[in-house]
Design a protein around this motif. Structure first.
Motif, PDB file in Angstrom:
ATOM      1  N   UNK A 140       0.841  -1.209   0.000  1.00 16.40           N
ATOM      2  CA  UNK A 140       0.000   0.000   0.000  1.00 16.40           C
ATOM      3  C   UNK A 140       0.866   1.244   0.000  1.00 16.40           C
ATOM      4  N   UNK A 141       0.275   2.361  -0.575  1.00 16.54           N
ATOM      5  CA  UNK A 141       1.032   3.620  -0.629  1.00 16.54           C
ATOM      6  C   UNK A 141       1.407   4.060   0.785  1.00 16.54           C
ATOM      7  N   UNK A 142       0.437   3.941   1.681  1.00 15.63           N
ATOM      8  CA  UNK A 142       0.772   4.212   3.077  1.00 15.63           C
ATOM      9  C   UNK A 142      -0.005   3.200   3.895  1.00 15.63           C
ATOM     10  N   UNK A 143       0.485   2.916   5.064  1.00 11.47           N
ATOM     11  CA  UNK A 143      -0.196   1.933   5.900  1.00 11.47           C
ATOM     12  C   UNK A 143      -1.456   2.555   6.487  1.00 11.47           C
ATOM     13  N   UNK A 144      -2.538   1.761   6.484  1.00 17.51           N
ATOM     14  CA  UNK A 144      -3.818   2.244   7.012  1.00 17.51           C
ATOM     15  C   UNK A 144      -3.681   2.788   8.434  1.00 17.51           C
ATOM     16  N   UNK A 145      -2.769   2.171   9.193  1.00 15.42           N
ATOM     17  CA  UNK A 145      -2.636   2.543  10.601  1.00 15.42           C
ATOM     18  C   UNK A 145      -1.616   3.660  10.857  1.00 15.42           C
ATOM     19  N   UNK A 146      -1.008   4.213   9.773  1.00 12.60           N
ATOM     20  CA  UNK A 146       0.003   5.274   9.983  1.00 12.60           C
ATOM     21  C   UNK A 146      -0.559   6.424  10.808  1.00 12.60           C
ATOM     22  N   UNK A 147      -1.824   6.769  10.524  1.00  9.85           N
ATOM     23  CA  UNK A 147      -2.417   7.921  11.225  1.00  9.85           C
ATOM     24  C   UNK A 147      -2.554   7.656  12.732  1.00  9.85           C
ATOM     25  N   UNK A 148      -2.683   6.389  13.085  1.00 11.22           N
ATOM     26  CA  UNK A 148      -2.825   6.065  14.520  1.00 11.22           C
ATOM     27  C   UNK A 148      -1.493   6.309  15.224  1.00 11.22           C
ATOM     28  N   UNK A 149      -0.410   5.879  14.561  1.00  8.95           N
ATOM     29  CA  UNK A 149       0.912   6.085  15.165  1.00  8.95           C
ATOM     30  C   UNK A 149       1.227   7.574  15.256  1.00  8.95           C
ATOM     31  N   UNK A 150       0.709   8.335  14.262  1.00 15.07           N
ATOM     32  CA  UNK A 150       1.018   9.779  14.243  1.00 15.07           C
ATOM     33  C   UNK A 150       0.133  10.578  15.204  1.00 15.07           C
ATOM     34  N   UNK A 151      -0.945   9.965  15.673  1.00 18.30           N
ATOM     35  CA  UNK A 151      -1.907  10.687  16.527  1.00 18.30           C
ATOM     36  C   UNK A 151      -1.349  10.796  17.947  1.00 18.30           C
TER      37      UNK A 151
END
Ligand SMILES: Cc1ncc(COP(=O)(O)O)c(C=O)c1O
Length: 446
Positions: A22-33
Protein backbone atom coordinates in the motif's frame (compact mmCIF):
# COMPACT_ATOMS: atom_id res chain seq x y z
CA UNK A 1 -1.35 -18.92 0.77
CA UNK A 2 -2.82 -19.28 -2.69
CA UNK A 3 -6.32 -17.84 -3.09
CA UNK A 4 -8.36 -19.49 -5.84
CA UNK A 5 -11.91 -19.02 -7.07
CA UNK A 6 -14.34 -21.95 -7.32
CA UNK A 7 -13.35 -22.37 -10.98
CA UNK A 8 -9.75 -22.83 -9.87
CA UNK A 9 -8.14 -19.62 -11.22
CA UNK A 10 -5.88 -17.55 -9.02
CA UNK A 11 -7.84 -14.67 -7.58
CA UNK A 12 -4.68 -12.92 -6.43
CA UNK A 13 -1.64 -14.20 -8.30
CA UNK A 14 0.92 -15.09 -5.61
CA UNK A 15 3.77 -13.07 -7.13
CA UNK A 16 1.68 -9.88 -7.43
CA UNK A 17 0.23 -10.23 -3.94
CA UNK A 18 3.63 -10.62 -2.32
CA UNK A 19 5.06 -7.59 -4.19
CA UNK A 20 2.05 -5.34 -3.65
CA UNK A 21 2.52 -2.65 -1.02
CA UNK A 22 0.00 0.00 0.00
CA UNK A 23 1.03 3.62 -0.63
CA UNK A 24 0.77 4.21 3.08
CA UNK A 25 -0.20 1.93 5.90
CA UNK A 26 -3.82 2.24 7.01
CA UNK A 27 -2.64 2.54 10.60
CA UNK A 28 0.00 5.27 9.98
CA UNK A 29 -2.42 7.92 11.22
CA UNK A 30 -2.83 6.06 14.52
CA UNK A 31 0.91 6.09 15.17
CA UNK A 32 1.02 9.78 14.24
CA UNK A 33 -1.91 10.69 16.53
CA UNK A 34 -0.08 12.07 19.53
CA UNK A 35 -2.50 14.60 21.05
CA UNK A 36 -3.41 12.42 24.06
CA UNK A 37 0.27 11.64 24.68
CA UNK A 38 1.17 15.33 24.53
CA UNK A 39 -1.60 16.20 27.01
CA UNK A 40 -0.43 13.37 29.27
CA UNK A 41 3.15 14.63 29.10
CA UNK A 42 1.90 18.02 30.32
CA UNK A 43 -0.07 16.26 33.08
CA UNK A 44 -3.39 17.66 31.83
CA UNK A 45 -5.05 14.72 30.07
CA UNK A 46 -8.63 14.97 31.38
CA UNK A 47 -10.34 11.90 29.94
CA UNK A 48 -10.84 8.26 30.99
CA UNK A 49 -10.07 8.87 34.67
CA UNK A 50 -10.61 5.50 36.39
CA UNK A 51 -13.16 5.79 39.18
CA UNK A 52 -12.66 3.38 42.06
CA UNK A 53 -15.80 4.07 44.07
CA UNK A 54 -18.91 6.08 43.35
CA UNK A 55 -21.62 7.20 45.69
CA UNK A 56 -23.28 9.89 43.61
CA UNK A 57 -22.15 13.38 44.54
CA UNK A 58 -18.63 12.19 45.42
CA UNK A 59 -16.33 9.63 43.84
CA UNK A 60 -13.02 8.03 44.76
CA UNK A 61 -10.70 8.56 41.82
CA UNK A 62 -6.93 8.14 41.52
CA UNK A 63 -6.85 7.58 45.27
CA UNK A 64 -8.69 10.74 46.32
CA UNK A 65 -12.27 11.72 47.09
CA UNK A 66 -13.55 14.37 44.71
CA UNK A 67 -16.89 16.12 44.24
CA UNK A 68 -18.54 15.00 41.03
CA UNK A 69 -19.88 17.82 38.86
CA UNK A 70 -19.18 16.08 35.57
CA UNK A 71 -21.97 13.46 35.55
CA UNK A 72 -25.65 13.68 34.64
CA UNK A 73 -27.00 11.87 37.67
CA UNK A 74 -29.41 14.79 38.17
CA UNK A 75 -31.65 13.21 40.80
CA UNK A 76 -28.95 11.15 42.51
CA UNK A 77 -30.72 7.90 41.61
CA UNK A 78 -27.77 6.03 40.07
CA UNK A 79 -26.62 4.91 43.51
CA UNK A 80 -29.96 4.72 45.30
CA UNK A 81 -30.01 1.38 47.19
CA UNK A 82 -33.62 0.72 46.12
CA UNK A 83 -32.66 1.04 42.45
CA UNK A 84 -29.61 -1.15 42.92
CA UNK A 85 -31.75 -3.76 44.71
CA UNK A 86 -34.30 -3.75 41.86
CA UNK A 87 -31.51 -4.30 39.34
CA UNK A 88 -30.18 -7.21 41.41
CA UNK A 89 -33.66 -8.73 41.74
CA UNK A 90 -34.17 -8.58 37.95
CA UNK A 91 -30.75 -10.17 37.43
CA UNK A 92 -31.62 -12.98 39.87
CA UNK A 93 -34.91 -13.59 38.10
CA UNK A 94 -33.79 -13.44 34.46
CA UNK A 95 -29.97 -13.70 34.51
CA UNK A 96 -27.25 -11.34 33.39
CA UNK A 97 -28.25 -10.91 29.77
CA UNK A 98 -30.68 -12.09 27.12
CA UNK A 99 -28.13 -13.26 24.53
CA UNK A 100 -30.52 -12.36 21.77
CA UNK A 101 -32.37 -9.51 20.14
CA UNK A 102 -35.79 -8.41 21.40
CA UNK A 103 -36.99 -9.33 17.90
CA UNK A 104 -36.10 -12.98 18.29
CA UNK A 105 -35.28 -14.57 21.63
CA UNK A 106 -34.55 -11.68 24.01
CA UNK A 107 -37.96 -10.15 24.66
CA UNK A 108 -38.67 -10.25 28.41
CA UNK A 109 -41.86 -9.42 30.28
CA UNK A 110 -39.85 -6.81 32.18
CA UNK A 111 -38.94 -5.02 28.91
CA UNK A 112 -42.61 -4.80 27.99
CA UNK A 113 -43.52 -3.68 31.50
CA UNK A 114 -40.99 -0.83 31.25
CA UNK A 115 -42.32 0.16 27.81
CA UNK A 116 -45.86 0.32 29.18
CA UNK A 117 -44.71 2.44 32.13
CA UNK A 118 -42.78 4.82 29.89
CA UNK A 119 -45.68 5.24 27.46
CA UNK A 120 -48.03 6.01 30.36
CA UNK A 121 -45.52 8.40 31.92
CA UNK A 122 -45.01 10.25 28.64
CA UNK A 123 -48.76 10.19 27.95
CA UNK A 124 -48.21 8.57 24.56
CA UNK A 125 -49.79 5.46 23.07
CA UNK A 126 -46.63 3.37 22.94
CA UNK A 127 -42.92 3.30 23.64
CA UNK A 128 -39.90 1.33 22.49
CA UNK A 129 -36.69 0.55 24.41
CA UNK A 130 -33.21 0.80 22.91
CA UNK A 131 -29.87 -0.31 24.35
CA UNK A 132 -28.69 3.33 24.49
CA UNK A 133 -30.12 6.79 23.92
CA UNK A 134 -27.73 7.06 20.97
CA UNK A 135 -29.45 4.05 19.39
CA UNK A 136 -32.91 5.47 20.11
CA UNK A 137 -32.05 8.52 17.99
CA UNK A 138 -30.37 6.42 15.35
CA UNK A 139 -33.24 3.93 15.24
CA UNK A 140 -35.91 6.58 14.71
CA UNK A 141 -33.96 8.67 12.24
CA UNK A 142 -32.71 5.82 10.09
CA UNK A 143 -36.02 4.01 9.81
CA UNK A 144 -38.54 6.78 9.16
CA UNK A 145 -37.16 8.54 6.09
CA UNK A 146 -36.99 7.83 2.38
CA UNK A 147 -35.34 9.60 -0.54
CA UNK A 148 -36.91 13.00 -1.04
CA UNK A 149 -37.66 13.53 2.68
CA UNK A 150 -36.06 16.27 4.79
CA UNK A 151 -34.83 16.56 8.37
CA UNK A 152 -34.59 20.05 9.82
CA UNK A 153 -31.84 19.82 12.41
CA UNK A 154 -30.84 22.45 15.00
CA UNK A 155 -27.13 23.26 14.53
CA UNK A 156 -26.36 22.55 18.19
CA UNK A 157 -28.14 19.22 18.39
CA UNK A 158 -26.41 16.36 20.17
CA UNK A 159 -24.00 14.20 18.15
CA UNK A 160 -26.37 11.21 18.36
CA UNK A 161 -29.07 13.20 16.52
CA UNK A 162 -26.58 14.47 13.97
CA UNK A 163 -25.24 10.97 13.35
CA UNK A 164 -28.79 9.62 13.06
CA UNK A 165 -29.59 12.34 10.51
CA UNK A 166 -26.45 11.53 8.53
CA UNK A 167 -27.31 7.85 8.42
CA UNK A 168 -30.89 8.45 7.30
CA UNK A 169 -32.05 8.65 3.69
CA UNK A 170 -33.36 12.18 4.22
CA UNK A 171 -31.63 15.37 3.19
CA UNK A 172 -30.40 17.28 6.25
CA UNK A 173 -31.26 20.97 6.48
CA UNK A 174 -29.51 22.62 9.44
CA UNK A 175 -31.18 25.67 10.99
CA UNK A 176 -29.69 28.28 13.34
CA UNK A 177 -29.66 27.30 16.97
CA UNK A 178 -33.07 27.64 18.61
CA UNK A 179 -34.25 30.06 15.91
CA UNK A 180 -37.88 29.85 14.73
CA UNK A 181 -37.08 32.46 12.02
CA UNK A 182 -34.27 30.38 10.61
CA UNK A 183 -36.49 27.29 10.72
CA UNK A 184 -39.26 29.13 8.86
CA UNK A 185 -36.85 30.30 6.13
CA UNK A 186 -35.56 26.75 5.63
CA UNK A 187 -39.01 25.16 5.58
CA UNK A 188 -40.39 27.76 3.16
CA UNK A 189 -37.88 26.62 0.52
CA UNK A 190 -38.84 22.94 0.65
CA UNK A 191 -41.40 21.24 -1.60
CA UNK A 192 -44.79 21.38 0.11
CA UNK A 193 -45.52 17.69 -0.50
CA UNK A 194 -42.17 16.34 0.82
CA UNK A 195 -41.95 14.45 4.12
CA UNK A 196 -40.34 16.69 6.77
CA UNK A 197 -39.45 16.48 10.42
CA UNK A 198 -37.90 19.01 12.83
CA UNK A 199 -35.42 17.36 15.19
CA UNK A 200 -34.20 19.10 18.32
CA UNK A 201 -32.84 18.66 21.86
CA UNK A 202 -35.33 19.75 24.54
CA UNK A 203 -32.45 20.84 26.77
CA UNK A 204 -29.15 21.33 24.96
CA UNK A 205 -26.42 19.14 26.36
CA UNK A 206 -23.56 21.65 26.24
CA UNK A 207 -25.16 25.09 26.57
CA UNK A 208 -27.95 24.00 28.94
CA UNK A 209 -30.51 26.20 27.20
CA UNK A 210 -34.09 25.10 26.60
CA UNK A 211 -35.56 24.68 23.11
CA UNK A 212 -38.13 27.31 22.18
CA UNK A 213 -40.68 24.59 21.57
CA UNK A 214 -43.90 26.63 21.39
CA UNK A 215 -42.56 28.88 18.60
CA UNK A 216 -40.63 26.13 16.79
CA UNK A 217 -43.62 23.78 16.91
CA UNK A 218 -45.91 26.49 15.55
CA UNK A 219 -43.57 26.97 12.57
CA UNK A 220 -43.35 23.21 11.99
CA UNK A 221 -47.14 22.96 12.02
CA UNK A 222 -47.48 25.81 9.52
CA UNK A 223 -45.42 23.78 7.03
CA UNK A 224 -46.81 20.35 7.86
CA UNK A 225 -43.54 19.11 9.39
CA UNK A 226 -43.48 16.44 12.12
CA UNK A 227 -41.68 17.26 15.39
CA UNK A 228 -39.10 15.15 17.28
CA UNK A 229 -37.79 16.13 20.73
CA UNK A 230 -34.76 14.56 22.41
CA UNK A 231 -35.49 14.87 26.14
CA UNK A 232 -32.21 13.31 27.34
CA UNK A 233 -31.31 16.23 29.65
CA UNK A 234 -34.90 17.26 30.34
CA UNK A 235 -36.23 14.01 31.75
CA UNK A 236 -36.47 14.20 35.54
CA UNK A 237 -35.40 17.82 35.35
CA UNK A 238 -38.19 19.86 33.82
CA UNK A 239 -41.94 19.59 33.29
CA UNK A 240 -44.60 18.08 35.56
CA UNK A 241 -43.15 14.97 37.24
CA UNK A 242 -40.00 15.53 35.16
CA UNK A 243 -41.65 14.61 31.86
CA UNK A 244 -39.45 16.97 29.87
CA UNK A 245 -39.71 20.14 27.82
CA UNK A 246 -42.67 19.18 25.61
CA UNK A 247 -44.80 18.66 28.72
CA UNK A 248 -43.26 21.68 30.42
CA UNK A 249 -44.63 23.90 27.65
CA UNK A 250 -47.94 21.98 27.53
CA UNK A 251 -47.03 20.83 24.01
CA UNK A 252 -46.74 17.07 24.38
CA UNK A 253 -49.44 16.56 21.75
CA UNK A 254 -47.36 18.52 19.24
CA UNK A 255 -44.32 16.31 19.82
CA UNK A 256 -44.86 13.47 17.35
CA UNK A 257 -41.97 11.52 18.81
CA UNK A 258 -40.32 11.97 22.19
CA UNK A 259 -36.96 10.39 22.84
CA UNK A 260 -35.50 9.90 26.32
CA UNK A 261 -32.45 8.31 27.91
CA UNK A 262 -31.96 6.30 31.07
CA UNK A 263 -28.37 7.53 31.25
CA UNK A 264 -29.06 10.78 33.10
CA UNK A 265 -31.85 11.32 35.69
CA UNK A 266 -32.82 7.65 35.66
CA UNK A 267 -29.26 6.77 36.64
CA UNK A 268 -28.60 3.87 34.29
CA UNK A 269 -28.10 3.39 30.53
CA UNK A 270 -30.47 2.85 27.64
CA UNK A 271 -33.00 4.91 25.76
CA UNK A 272 -36.55 4.96 24.48
CA UNK A 273 -38.95 6.50 22.00
CA UNK A 274 -42.55 7.37 22.81
CA UNK A 275 -45.23 8.16 20.25
CA UNK A 276 -48.26 6.87 18.39
CA UNK A 277 -48.75 3.10 18.34
CA UNK A 278 -48.44 2.76 14.55
CA UNK A 279 -45.22 4.82 14.39
CA UNK A 280 -43.62 2.85 17.24
CA UNK A 281 -44.78 -0.40 15.70
CA UNK A 282 -43.15 0.61 12.39
CA UNK A 283 -39.84 1.56 14.03
CA UNK A 284 -39.89 -1.70 16.03
CA UNK A 285 -39.87 -3.63 12.75
CA UNK A 286 -37.51 -1.38 10.77
CA UNK A 287 -34.80 0.04 13.05
CA UNK A 288 -31.63 -1.96 12.40
CA UNK A 289 -29.97 -0.84 15.65
CA UNK A 290 -32.98 -2.26 17.50
CA UNK A 291 -33.27 -5.50 15.55
CA UNK A 292 -29.62 -6.43 15.08
CA UNK A 293 -28.43 -6.05 18.65
CA UNK A 294 -29.03 -7.91 21.91
CA UNK A 295 -31.79 -6.63 24.13
CA UNK A 296 -31.04 -4.46 27.21
CA UNK A 297 -29.96 -6.53 30.24
CA UNK A 298 -32.70 -7.38 32.78
CA UNK A 299 -30.85 -5.31 35.42
CA UNK A 300 -31.36 -2.19 33.28
CA UNK A 301 -35.09 -2.76 32.88
CA UNK A 302 -35.55 -3.62 36.59
CA UNK A 303 -33.45 -0.71 37.84
CA UNK A 304 -35.03 1.85 35.51
CA UNK A 305 -38.57 0.73 36.40
CA UNK A 306 -37.74 1.46 40.03
CA UNK A 307 -36.03 4.81 39.40
CA UNK A 308 -38.96 5.92 37.23
CA UNK A 309 -41.25 5.19 40.16
CA UNK A 310 -39.03 6.95 42.73
CA UNK A 311 -38.59 9.94 40.44
CA UNK A 312 -42.35 10.51 40.40
CA UNK A 313 -42.89 9.76 44.10
CA UNK A 314 -40.05 11.85 45.52
CA UNK A 315 -40.74 15.32 44.25
CA UNK A 316 -38.20 16.77 46.69
CA UNK A 317 -35.48 15.60 44.31
CA UNK A 318 -36.54 17.99 41.56
CA UNK A 319 -37.08 20.75 44.09
CA UNK A 320 -33.54 20.29 45.47
CA UNK A 321 -32.10 19.99 41.97
CA UNK A 322 -33.56 23.38 41.03
CA UNK A 323 -32.46 24.96 44.32
CA UNK A 324 -28.91 23.85 43.59
CA UNK A 325 -29.19 24.90 39.95
CA UNK A 326 -30.43 28.42 40.70
CA UNK A 327 -27.80 28.83 43.37
CA UNK A 328 -24.97 27.82 41.00
CA UNK A 329 -26.26 30.08 38.18
CA UNK A 330 -26.38 33.02 40.57
CA UNK A 331 -23.03 32.32 42.26
CA UNK A 332 -21.09 31.72 39.05
CA UNK A 333 -22.54 34.86 37.45
CA UNK A 334 -21.89 37.00 40.52
CA UNK A 335 -18.25 35.83 40.52
CA UNK A 336 -17.89 37.04 36.92
CA UNK A 337 -17.97 33.66 35.16
CA UNK A 338 -19.60 33.47 31.74
CA UNK A 339 -22.10 30.62 31.84
CA UNK A 340 -23.75 31.45 28.52
CA UNK A 341 -27.44 30.88 27.94
CA UNK A 342 -28.03 28.05 30.40
CA UNK A 343 -31.36 27.78 32.17
CA UNK A 344 -30.89 24.28 33.57
CA UNK A 345 -28.58 22.13 35.75
CA UNK A 346 -26.14 21.95 32.80
CA UNK A 347 -23.78 24.84 33.57
CA UNK A 348 -20.95 25.45 31.08
CA UNK A 349 -18.11 27.62 32.39
CA UNK A 350 -16.49 29.45 29.52
CA UNK A 351 -12.71 29.24 29.25
CA UNK A 352 -12.19 29.81 25.50
CA UNK A 353 -8.73 28.39 24.85
CA UNK A 354 -8.67 24.57 24.66
CA UNK A 355 -5.35 24.00 26.37
CA UNK A 356 -6.30 26.36 29.18
CA UNK A 357 -9.52 24.40 29.63
CA UNK A 358 -7.42 21.23 30.06
CA UNK A 359 -5.21 22.98 32.65
CA UNK A 360 -8.34 24.25 34.38
CA UNK A 361 -9.87 20.77 34.60
CA UNK A 362 -6.65 19.31 35.98
CA UNK A 363 -6.39 22.00 38.64
CA UNK A 364 -10.02 21.40 39.57
CA UNK A 365 -9.23 17.74 40.05
CA UNK A 366 -6.18 18.59 42.16
CA UNK A 367 -8.53 20.78 44.23
CA UNK A 368 -11.06 17.99 44.77
CA UNK A 369 -13.52 18.68 41.93
CA UNK A 370 -14.26 16.27 39.08
CA UNK A 371 -15.34 18.14 35.93
CA UNK A 372 -14.22 17.69 32.34
CA UNK A 373 -13.53 20.16 29.56
CA UNK A 374 -15.59 20.19 26.37
CA UNK A 375 -13.78 21.28 23.23
CA UNK A 376 -14.53 21.37 19.49
CA UNK A 377 -16.54 19.60 18.00
CA UNK A 378 -18.66 19.27 21.19
CA UNK A 379 -18.72 23.09 21.32
CA UNK A 380 -17.85 25.78 18.76
CA UNK A 381 -14.16 26.26 17.97
CA UNK A 382 -12.48 28.65 20.41
CA UNK A 383 -15.31 28.27 22.92
CA UNK A 384 -13.89 25.57 25.17
CA UNK A 385 -15.80 25.15 28.41
CA UNK A 386 -15.67 23.25 31.64
CA UNK A 387 -19.00 21.49 31.50
CA UNK A 388 -20.53 21.15 34.92
CA UNK A 389 -23.90 19.70 35.92
CA UNK A 390 -25.59 19.57 39.29
CA UNK A 391 -27.54 17.04 41.28
CA UNK A 392 -30.35 17.05 43.80
CA UNK A 393 -27.95 15.36 46.21
CA UNK A 394 -25.11 17.92 46.17
CA UNK A 395 -24.87 19.49 49.62
CA UNK A 396 -24.41 23.26 50.15
CA UNK A 397 -20.89 22.53 51.47
CA UNK A 398 -19.98 20.60 48.32
CA UNK A 399 -21.27 23.40 46.12
CA UNK A 400 -19.32 25.99 48.15
CA UNK A 401 -16.20 23.93 47.66
CA UNK A 402 -16.80 23.80 43.87
CA UNK A 403 -17.32 27.58 43.66
CA UNK A 404 -14.22 28.35 45.71
CA UNK A 405 -12.11 26.04 43.56
CA UNK A 406 -13.39 27.66 40.34
CA UNK A 407 -12.72 31.15 41.65
CA UNK A 408 -9.20 30.33 42.85
CA UNK A 409 -8.20 28.58 39.62
CA UNK A 410 -9.69 31.25 37.33
CA UNK A 411 -7.52 33.81 39.18
CA UNK A 412 -4.44 31.61 39.00
CA UNK A 413 -4.84 31.00 35.26
CA UNK A 414 -5.91 34.62 34.63
CA UNK A 415 -8.86 33.35 32.61
CA UNK A 416 -10.79 36.59 32.41
CA UNK A 417 -7.81 38.57 31.08
CA UNK A 418 -7.22 36.13 28.26
CA UNK A 419 -7.85 37.38 24.67
CA UNK A 420 -9.31 34.00 23.69
CA UNK A 421 -11.77 34.27 26.58
CA UNK A 422 -12.82 37.82 25.68
CA UNK A 423 -13.33 36.85 22.04
CA UNK A 424 -15.35 33.74 22.96
CA UNK A 425 -17.48 35.72 25.44
CA UNK A 426 -18.40 38.25 22.72
CA UNK A 427 -19.45 35.48 20.34
CA UNK A 428 -21.85 33.73 22.72
CA UNK A 429 -25.40 34.61 21.72
CA UNK A 430 -27.66 36.53 24.02
CA UNK A 431 -30.11 34.66 26.16
CA UNK A 432 -33.62 34.20 24.82
CA UNK A 433 -35.99 35.04 27.67
CA UNK A 434 -38.21 32.05 28.43
CA UNK A 435 -41.02 32.20 30.90
CA UNK A 436 -39.44 31.09 34.22
CA UNK A 437 -39.29 27.34 34.76
CA UNK A 438 -42.31 26.51 36.96
CA UNK A 439 -41.75 25.02 40.40
CA UNK A 440 -41.46 21.25 40.12
CA UNK A 441 -44.45 19.19 41.20
CA UNK A 442 -47.38 17.29 39.86
CA UNK A 443 -49.50 20.36 39.34
CA UNK A 444 -46.76 22.59 37.93
CA UNK A 445 -48.50 25.41 36.10
CA UNK A 446 -47.53 25.73 32.47
C1 LIG B 1 -29.05 15.24 24.06
C2 LIG B 1 -28.55 13.83 24.11
N1 LIG B 1 -29.17 12.90 23.36
C3 LIG B 1 -28.78 11.62 23.37
C4 LIG B 1 -27.71 11.21 24.13
C5 LIG B 1 -27.26 9.78 24.07
O1 LIG B 1 -27.73 9.13 25.20
P1 LIG B 1 -27.06 7.80 25.78
O2 LIG B 1 -25.94 8.22 26.67
O3 LIG B 1 -28.18 7.19 26.53
O4 LIG B 1 -26.60 7.00 24.63
C6 LIG B 1 -27.03 12.13 24.93
C7 LIG B 1 -25.90 11.69 25.75
O5 LIG B 1 -25.13 12.41 26.28
C8 LIG B 1 -27.46 13.48 24.92
O6 LIG B 1 -26.84 14.40 25.65
Amino acid sequence: MKIVSITGEDVIPPLASSLWKPKSDLFDKCAAYDEPARARALGIYPFFRPIEEMDGAEVLCEGKRVIMVGANNYLGLANDPRVVEAAIAATRKYGLGCTGSRFLSGNLMIHEQLEESLAAYMEKEASLLFSTGYFANQGALTSLFEDGDYILCDKENHASLIDGCRMSAAKIIPFSHNSPDSLRRRLARLPAEAGKMVVIDGVFSMSGDIARLPELMAVAKEFGAKFYVDEAHALGVIGPDGRGTAHHFGKANDADLIMGTFSKSLGCMGGFLAGDEDVIQYIRHKARCFIFTASPPPAVAGGVLRSLQIMQEEQWRMVKLWENTHRMHKEFRSRGFHIGTTETPVVPILVGDEQKAFFFAQKLFDNGVFATPAIYPAVRRGQAIIRTSYMATHTPEQLDHVLEAFERIACELRIFEDDAYQRAAREIPQRHPHPPVPKPGRSAAI
